[in-house]
Every structure is written in C-alpha cells, then in structure tokens.
Design an enzyme around this catalytic site. Structure first.
Site, PDB file in Angstrom:
ATOM      1  N   GLU A  38      27.669 -11.000  -3.954  1.00  0.00           N
ATOM      2  CA  GLU A  38      27.177  -9.624  -3.817  1.00  0.00           C
ATOM      3  C   GLU A  38      28.034  -8.668  -4.634  1.00  0.00           C
ATOM      4  O   GLU A  38      27.534  -7.754  -5.286  1.00  0.00           O
ATOM      5  CB  GLU A  38      27.179  -9.200  -2.344  1.00  0.00           C
ATOM      6  N   PHE A  39      29.358  -8.921  -4.587  1.00  0.00           N
ATOM      7  CA  PHE A  39      30.282  -8.073  -5.349  1.00  0.00           C
ATOM      8  C   PHE A  39      29.953  -8.154  -6.840  1.00  0.00           C
ATOM      9  O   PHE A  39      29.809  -7.141  -7.526  1.00  0.00           O
ATOM     10  CB  PHE A  39      31.730  -8.519  -5.095  1.00  0.00           C
ATOM     11  N   ASP A  40      29.796  -9.402  -7.332  1.00  0.00           N
ATOM     12  CA  ASP A  40      29.514  -9.591  -8.755  1.00  0.00           C
ATOM     13  C   ASP A  40      28.215  -8.910  -9.162  1.00  0.00           C
ATOM     14  O   ASP A  40      28.085  -8.387 -10.263  1.00  0.00           O
ATOM     15  CB  ASP A  40      29.440 -11.085  -9.085  1.00  0.00           C
ATOM     16  N   SER A  85      69.298  -2.173 -10.846  1.00  0.00           N
ATOM     17  CA  SER A  85      69.225  -3.441 -10.126  1.00  0.00           C
ATOM     18  C   SER A  85      70.031  -3.295  -8.840  1.00  0.00           C
ATOM     19  O   SER A  85      70.580  -2.228  -8.564  1.00  0.00           O
ATOM     20  CB  SER A  85      69.733  -4.573 -10.996  1.00  0.00           C
ATOM     21  N   GLU A 116      63.557  -4.550   3.991  1.00  0.00           N
ATOM     22  CA  GLU A 116      62.306  -5.001   3.378  1.00  0.00           C
ATOM     23  C   GLU A 116      62.472  -6.427   2.852  1.00  0.00           C
ATOM     24  O   GLU A 116      63.582  -6.868   2.599  1.00  0.00           O
ATOM     25  CB  GLU A 116      61.966  -4.101   2.175  1.00  0.00           C
ATOM     26  N   LYS A 118      62.562  -9.111  -0.022  1.00  0.00           N
ATOM     27  CA  LYS A 118      62.826  -9.067  -1.454  1.00  0.00           C
ATOM     28  C   LYS A 118      61.835  -9.989  -2.144  1.00  0.00           C
ATOM     29  O   LYS A 118      61.939 -11.210  -2.053  1.00  0.00           O
ATOM     30  CB  LYS A 118      64.262  -9.494  -1.759  1.00  0.00           C
ATOM     31  N   ASP A 120      60.007 -12.003  -4.970  1.00  0.00           N
ATOM     32  CA  ASP A 120      60.536 -12.648  -6.166  1.00  0.00           C
ATOM     33  C   ASP A 120      59.526 -12.510  -7.294  1.00  0.00           C
ATOM     34  O   ASP A 120      58.730 -13.405  -7.554  1.00  0.00           O
ATOM     35  CB  ASP A 120      60.817 -14.126  -5.861  1.00  0.00           C
ATOM     36  N   ARG A 139      60.224  -2.786 -16.393  1.00  0.00           N
ATOM     37  CA  ARG A 139      61.582  -2.307 -16.185  1.00  0.00           C
ATOM     38  C   ARG A 139      62.325  -2.193 -17.511  1.00  0.00           C
ATOM     39  O   ARG A 139      63.065  -1.252 -17.730  1.00  0.00           O
ATOM     40  CB  ARG A 139      62.312  -3.269 -15.243  1.00  0.00           C
ATOM     41  N   GLU A 176      56.781  -4.427  -7.044  1.00  0.00           N
ATOM     42  CA  GLU A 176      57.033  -5.732  -7.629  1.00  0.00           C
ATOM     43  C   GLU A 176      55.695  -6.433  -7.862  1.00  0.00           C
ATOM     44  O   GLU A 176      54.855  -6.468  -6.950  1.00  0.00           O
ATOM     45  CB  GLU A 176      57.892  -6.538  -6.637  1.00  0.00           C
ATOM     46  N   TYR A 228      57.164  -0.393  -3.214  1.00  0.00           N
ATOM     47  CA  TYR A 228      58.356  -0.158  -2.397  1.00  0.00           C
ATOM     48  C   TYR A 228      59.088   1.138  -2.738  1.00  0.00           C
ATOM     49  O   TYR A 228      60.237   1.319  -2.331  1.00  0.00           O
ATOM     50  CB  TYR A 228      59.309  -1.350  -2.421  1.00  0.00           C
ATOM     51  N   LYS A 292      68.253  -0.912   2.736  1.00  0.00           N
ATOM     52  CA  LYS A 292      68.425   0.399   2.094  1.00  0.00           C
ATOM     53  C   LYS A 292      68.636   1.456   3.165  1.00  0.00           C
ATOM     54  O   LYS A 292      68.130   1.317   4.284  1.00  0.00           O
ATOM     55  CB  LYS A 292      67.149   0.783   1.321  1.00  0.00           C
ATOM     56  N   LYS A 316      70.506 -12.363  -0.177  1.00  0.00           N
ATOM     57  CA  LYS A 316      69.667 -13.470  -0.656  1.00  0.00           C
ATOM     58  C   LYS A 316      69.837 -14.674   0.246  1.00  0.00           C
ATOM     59  O   LYS A 316      70.948 -15.021   0.631  1.00  0.00           O
ATOM     60  CB  LYS A 316      70.085 -13.854  -2.075  1.00  0.00           C
ATOM     61  N   CYS A 410      56.210 -43.435 -27.883  1.00  0.00           N
ATOM     62  CA  CYS A 410      55.383 -43.340 -26.682  1.00  0.00           C
ATOM     63  C   CYS A 410      55.691 -44.510 -25.731  1.00  0.00           C
ATOM     64  O   CYS A 410      55.700 -45.665 -26.157  1.00  0.00           O
ATOM     65  CB  CYS A 410      53.916 -43.362 -27.077  1.00  0.00           C
ATOM     66  N   CYS A 413      52.402 -46.837 -25.721  1.00  0.00           N
ATOM     67  CA  CYS A 413      51.833 -47.521 -26.888  1.00  0.00           C
ATOM     68  C   CYS A 413      52.788 -47.593 -28.065  1.00  0.00           C
ATOM     69  O   CYS A 413      52.435 -48.099 -29.126  1.00  0.00           O
ATOM     70  CB  CYS A 413      50.534 -46.838 -27.307  1.00  0.00           C
ATOM     71  N   CYS A 428      52.175 -37.837 -28.238  1.00  0.00           N
ATOM     72  CA  CYS A 428      51.785 -39.116 -28.831  1.00  0.00           C
ATOM     73  C   CYS A 428      50.452 -38.875 -29.521  1.00  0.00           C
ATOM     74  O   CYS A 428      49.524 -38.338 -28.923  1.00  0.00           O
ATOM     75  CB  CYS A 428      51.625 -40.174 -27.733  1.00  0.00           C
ATOM     76  N   CYS A 434      45.834 -45.180 -26.905  1.00  0.00           N
ATOM     77  CA  CYS A 434      46.944 -45.103 -25.944  1.00  0.00           C
ATOM     78  C   CYS A 434      46.360 -45.085 -24.525  1.00  0.00           C
ATOM     79  O   CYS A 434      45.662 -44.141 -24.157  1.00  0.00           O
ATOM     80  CB  CYS A 434      47.753 -43.851 -26.251  1.00  0.00           C
TER      81      CYS A 434
END
Ligand code: IVH
Length: 674
Positions: A38-40, A85, A116, A118, A120, A139, A176, A228, A292, A316, A410, A413, A428, A434
């Site tokens: 439906e969205f499409d 950072s 919060e 972190k 990655d 950044r 992020e 954030y 923070k 961490k 290889c 072979c 190869c 092979c």
C-alpha cells in the site's frame, strides 16, 4: 485546467503528509499502519503527480528518500560549534573520579546526570532552517565536515520537515547514524550473493555508505539515526538535555527510549550494570554508555579541555573476548573465484556460542595480525556478530609455529591466483573447471531468489559436480531420473521431485534467470533493471558498453563486468547456445512489461547529458520509458532529442549541433509530459 492543478496540489499535499506519517510510524515508532505494498502504491502515485507537476513538489516530499543524485565531491561545511569526542573509560573507578571532579567544579551546586546508550556508529550534524532539513554534515575533523545532505535525506529516521513542538524551527540536531544488526547481516548476505566484498561490522558499513557518491545506493542501505543533541541560535530551549531530547522525539526523531536521568553515582552504576548483559537483546549494537551533566547551563560553566567536554564521559563495556589456539588457516573459494581466508580455531565459548572459526577477510588482515600456526589468539565478536581475531597473545607463541601467509595458488584447482589492482582480494581465474566455483554457481542459480529449484541442496550439488555430470547450470537440464537414482541416498521420489522443480524453473521470468547466472556485481536489483532495459537475451548481447551504463543502477564497474562476461569470456558463446536450448525464459513475457502512462513520446529517442536539478537522470529516463519513448546512448543521426543539463560535456554539445539535433532543457522536457 485550473481545476486540475488545484486537484493535483491538494492530492500532492495529502500524499506527502500521509507518506511521511507512514514512514515515521514504520521506522521511528516501529508500528506500521499500512502494508509495504500500500505504501509503495501511494508513493508511486505521488511520484507520477510530481512528474506531471514538478513545481508542486513539496520541500519535504518523501520521494527524495529514494535518492538519485550523484555528488562527485562533497562540499566542506564549517561546524557552528565543534563536534568533540569523549573521554573513554572501562573502569567504574574512573567514573567516581569524574563524579568528584564535577562536584568540585560545580562547587557543590546540585545537578543531574543523563545517561544514554553509546551507539556504535557515525556522528552526524543536521541543520534545519524554518523547520526544513537544509544540511547534513559529517563530523570530519570536528571543526569542519563534509556536507552530505542528499545522502542524509535518504535516511528514513531523519525527518525532512520538523513536526510537533519544533515545527518551523531553526535548529541544529546531532546524532549517530547506525544500522540494526539484522539489517547489517542481510546487507552482507546480499553483498556475498552479488560477489561484492563484505563489510567488517555495522559501523564500517555505515561510514562507507554515508560517503557514497550515488544517493540512490545510500537509500538502499538500511541506515538509521538516533538523535542525542539539540541546540538553536534563535530559540529558547529547556535547560535540561533530557527535556530537549523529548522535544526532538516530539518533532519526529528517533530518540533512545532508554535515556535516564539520575542524581547520584550509585544509581548510575546500577544502570550501567543492568545493561552489561541486556544490551545483547537490543536490535542494534551499543559499545557502552555516555554519562553527561543534564543541565546545559552547568555544562557551559564546566567547559572543555582541548579534545572533549568536561561534563561528559563514555563508559565502554569490555568487548566479550576469549583466548584460543589457532589450529590452521583455510582458504575458501567463492562462486566468483574470490578467495576468503578463514581461521580454524580450537573451539571456545564466547558470548553465548561456541566459536570454531573466524573470518580473516583478506591478505592484508593476515599480514597485519602476523599470525603463526599454534598461536594463542584473542578473539572478539566483532560487534557480537562475526567473530574476529583482534591480536595474537604473544606469551602463548611457540617457536615452531609456521607463519601464516596468503596462498599463491588455488587450494581447489592449483591455478595461480591473481590480485586485481586496487582490490584486496585474490582470485582464482579457472572459472570453468574449479570445483568450488562450479558448485557456488549452481547453488546461486538454484537459490530461492533466482531459479528457486527445490531439492537441489549442497550435498546433491557436491555429488553432481564430483561425478562430472554438472559443470555448468545448463547441465542440470540434461539430468535424467536414471542417472539421479544411482546417487547416494537419492530415491525415485527425490529424483521425480528434482526433475519437476527443474521443469518449474523454466517458467521463472527472465530477470531472475539473468540474476541466476551469477555475473559478478549483477545482483537482484541490477538484473531486474538490465532485463527490463534489454527484454531479450539477444538484445542484451547486442548492447554496447555505453548502453549498459545508461541503464538505471548500472555504473561503470557493473557495465564492465557484464560486458566482459558477454563478450570477452571465450566460453560464453557456447554457454549461451546451450542456455537457449534449456527452455528457460530468456525474454520478458508481455505481462512483465510495465504499462505505459501515455504515448506522448512514442517512438522518439532521448539522450540526457549533464547534471539535472529537478529529477535525477535515472528518474528522467524512467519518465521517457513511461511515456513510450526510448533512451539513446550516444549522439548520432538517429537521436531525436538531446536533453541538456548543467555542465554538459562540450563534445556532445558540438556533435549535436553539427548533426542538427533538437536540444532542450530539463524544464522543456518536463513540459512535454504535461
Ligand atoms: S554525545 C561531546 N551521545 O561517540 C559529546 N555521543 O566517543 C559527544 N556517540 O562523537 C557526543 N552515542 O559519535 C553522544 N549517546 C551519545 C552517543 C555518542 C554514540 C558517539 C559520537 C561521539 C562519540 C564520542
């Protein structure tokens, strides 16, 4: 006519609002209220209206999410305030010191902590002007980054227009960009199927994706944003960060639901502890917590050191690690001949599973690690997914252990391996004979997304290839029940089933057959586009390199791969002759050819050159096809019309003028369709 414009305008507004809302429900709230189909359908309706009435497109149109712009180099953007950072720590004692420093710095003034996850991923700064997304910036070095706005617009959790509390506001948002683990795994699976090198982890693949020049490719990658940070030069915002983030959430952003405010360190420690294990249940990776000061005014009092703010610290989590012995390194040969080194390990328990093998990626990785057989190695679940070796634990090294180096020939072979310039993988080249490559090709061909041949599993393929009965996918169609029942553990019933599946595969449409051939870089989407542009195998074989590049989604690399497969591989002609005899679908059936919107451009050929401002070149080419026209690939006498964008190549222009070819602008082209 006036009425028609008004109707279009109203409908465009409705669709834009509705689709943006569905997007938000799907990606931010994870509570979709309509089906993907439906969205499409609604999106296609909006796209058609915007094609007819380009001037009515709204600045927050969701059609921008599919990308289509190519940026050759990203402009540099100066950050209003530097993106700093964070100081990192792995120890709870350091958090105590941090707490003491803060209390001293604030002279006993009461404050709150916000804690919060972190994430990655990769940091991003977003600028909204009067409520509309204007700049998305990486950044960079912290002072200035690359402006990648077109790529950022494809990220579904980035609102293009602010709603709710911040509607119409001029603000900066930071956050992020990251991927869900399951999306990352799926992306890598697709890359493997297409013969593309796989990514090491979600963060790498996010970073690589954000810098792609083709925003349509970015749109296909499953990027998300978590917000954030909120700031504004001209709005008065709450003093509490937590409250600012609530405003962001109200305005359409994804904000982590696990942010918490506390006033004491013991509460913080309990919170950190409770997530140490719970984090593995999240659908994405976090590598720690960010602590923070919540009060923005107090942050200003505390200020910064040269690199990082005094009011925040990252804790961490230790990556889950184990030490085990490297028993050997094996080299696997993929379908395209690419060689992947794999570390064979003494089985060891790590983060919930027994690990016996780890990916070594490529020759450079092996050299960097300086591995010797018998070494004790430290393994980590690279973001809890594919285990990887992070380093050798040197105290455990035996003098006698042989240094691991990449093989020259290889393993299957014995053909001498080659390394293409600029690539880190070895190949190869004995594609014909092979065995693992043959098996890989057959497996790919039989895959659900290709010819979908039920009952043709790995074990059976091994036998068929080892007996020498199948060297190419075409050989599958000469198998008989009499041969099949002589195989190990293969009865009459299985033989009948397989033969029936093979029969059924003859009805699989041409785009999937093309995908099934396993041509390097020709994945599902590309195969689909190529098969539509060249509705028969014969058409495809007579296409020149330029007309391949003209196909939407096909770049130079893909075109080269396809062209050389078709024309430079000495085995292809015989293979294609056999393929034609199998009875497989090598042309589009009439019902697969999409309906035209109109005949306005019937029989006329168009060539697009330069950079276009309203629509991407791909989209413009699609419009030609939708209205019955054809796409030309070079300037010649047969060309009807050259549509000139900005910075069109001078040689094309002079050639077109020489031949007296009709030259029009993007606007003029669009008005032809009205
Ligand atoms: S705040 C000075 N909050 O971690 C404040 N950063 O190691 C820094 N990150 O550059 C940004 N999750 O890319 C903040 N909840 C979070 C975060 C976060 C991940 C990243 C961010 C930052 C890096 C610092």
């Amino acid at each position: 006519m006036g009425n028609e414009v008004q109707e279009a305008e109203v409908r465009i507004q409705e669709l834009t609002r509705e689709l943006n809302d569905h997007n938000y429900r799907y990606y931010v709230l994870a509570q979709p209220s309509i089906s993907d189909q439906e969205f499409d359908k609604l999106l296609a309706e909006l796209q058609t209206l915007e094609t007819q009435w380009p001037e009515l497109q709204l600045p927050d149109s969701p059609t921008q999410r599919v990308g289509g712009t190519i940026t050759k180099s990203f402009p540099i953007f100066l950050h209003q305030k530097p993106l700093l950072s964070l100081g990192n720590t792995y120890s709870l004692e350091d958090l105590e010191e941090f707490d003491v420093r803060l209390r001293k710095g604030l002279e006993g003034h009461p404050f709150h902590y916000i804690i919060e996850h972190k994430f990655d991923g990769v940091a991003l700064s977003l600028h909204y002007v009067n409520g509309i997304l204007k700049h998305g910036v990486t950044r960079g070095d912290g002072k200035q980054g690359d402006e990648i706005t077109q790529n950022v617009k494809t990220i579904r959790t980035v609102p293009i227009r602010l709603k709710g509390a911040l509607a119409g506001a001029t603000i900066e948002v930071r956050g992020e960009v990251f991927m869900h683990t399951a999306d990352f795994i799926k992306l890598n699976q697709e890359r493997e199927e297409n013969g593309d090198p796989i990514f090491m982890n979600p963060r790498n693949s996010t970073a690589g994706t954000l810098k792609l020049q083709d925003s349509a490719e970015v749109a296909r990658r499953p990027l998300r944003l978590v917000a954030y940070y909120l700031d504004s030069q001209d709005l008065t915002l709450p003093n509490s960060d937590y409250e600012r983030l609530a405003l962001l959430q109200d305005s359409g952003f994804f904000v982590s639901p696990f942010n918490q405010v506390y006033s004491t360190l013991p509460e913080i420690k309990t919170h950190i502890d409770s997530w140490e294990h719970k984090r593995s249940e999240l659908p994405y990776e976090i590598d720690g917590m960010v602590l923070k000061v919540d009060e923005i005014q107090l942050r200003e009092e505390l200020g910064f050191t040269a690199k990082s703010p005094r009011w925040a610290i990252a804790y961490k989590y230790q990556a889950e690690q184990a030490i085990t012995q490297l028993n050997g390194v094996t080299f696997q040969v993929g379908r395209t001949g690419a060689i992947t080194p794999v570390a064979e390990l003494e089985p060891v328990w790590l983060a919930g599973t027994t690990v016996k093998r780890a990916s070594l990626y490529n020759a450079d990785e092996i050299n960097n690690l300086d591995l010797h057989i018998g070494d004790q190695v430290v393994i980590e679940k690279g973001g809890e997914i594919i285990p990887k070796i992070t380093r050798v634990h040197l105290p455990g090294r035996h003098a006698a252990g042989m240094k691991v180096s990449f093989i020259q020939t290889c393993p299957a072979c014995n053909t001498t391996l080659i390394r293409n310039e600029g690539e880190s993988n070895y190949y190869c080249t004995n594609h014909q004979n092979c065995p693992p490559q043959i098996k890989g090709r057959i497996e790919h061909f039989a895959h659900r997304k290709a010819l979908n041949i039920d009952g043709l599993g790995t074990e059976l393929i091994d036998q068929l290839v080892e007996k020498g009965w199948v060297k190419e996918v075409t050989d599958l169609y000469s198998l008989t029940k009499e041969n099949l029942i002589t195989l190990n553990r293969f009865g009459a019933k299985s033989a009948d089933n397989l033969i029936e599946s093979l029969e059924k595969s003859k009805r699989v449409p041409w785009p999937k057959v093309l995908f099934g051939l396993g041509i390097r870089y020709v994945g599902q989407t590309v195969a689909e586009k190529v098969a539509r542009a060249f509705p028969t195998l014969t058409d495809l074989r007579s296409a020149d390199r330029e007309s391949l590049v003209a196909v939407p989604e096909v770049g130079e690399k893909i075109a080269d791969s396809l062209y050389s497969w078709l024309h430079q591989d000495p085995n292809t002609p015989a293979f294609l002759a056999k393929l034609t005899q199998t009875g497989l679908q090598l042309s589009l059936s009439p019902e697969d050819i999409p309906e035209k919107i109109s005949d306005k451009l019937e029989g006329k050929s168009y060539l697009f050159s330069g950079v276009f401002t309203q629509f991407s070149r791909e989209k413009l080419q699609q419009m030609v096809l939708d209205h019955g026209g054809k796409i030309a690939t070079s300037v010649n006498k047969k060309l009807d019309c050259l549509v000139a964008g900005e910075n069109m190549g001078p040689s094309k222009l002079s050639k077109a003028q020489e031949l007296g070819i009709h030259l029009i602008s993007e606007d003029e082209f669009l008005s032809l369709l009205k």
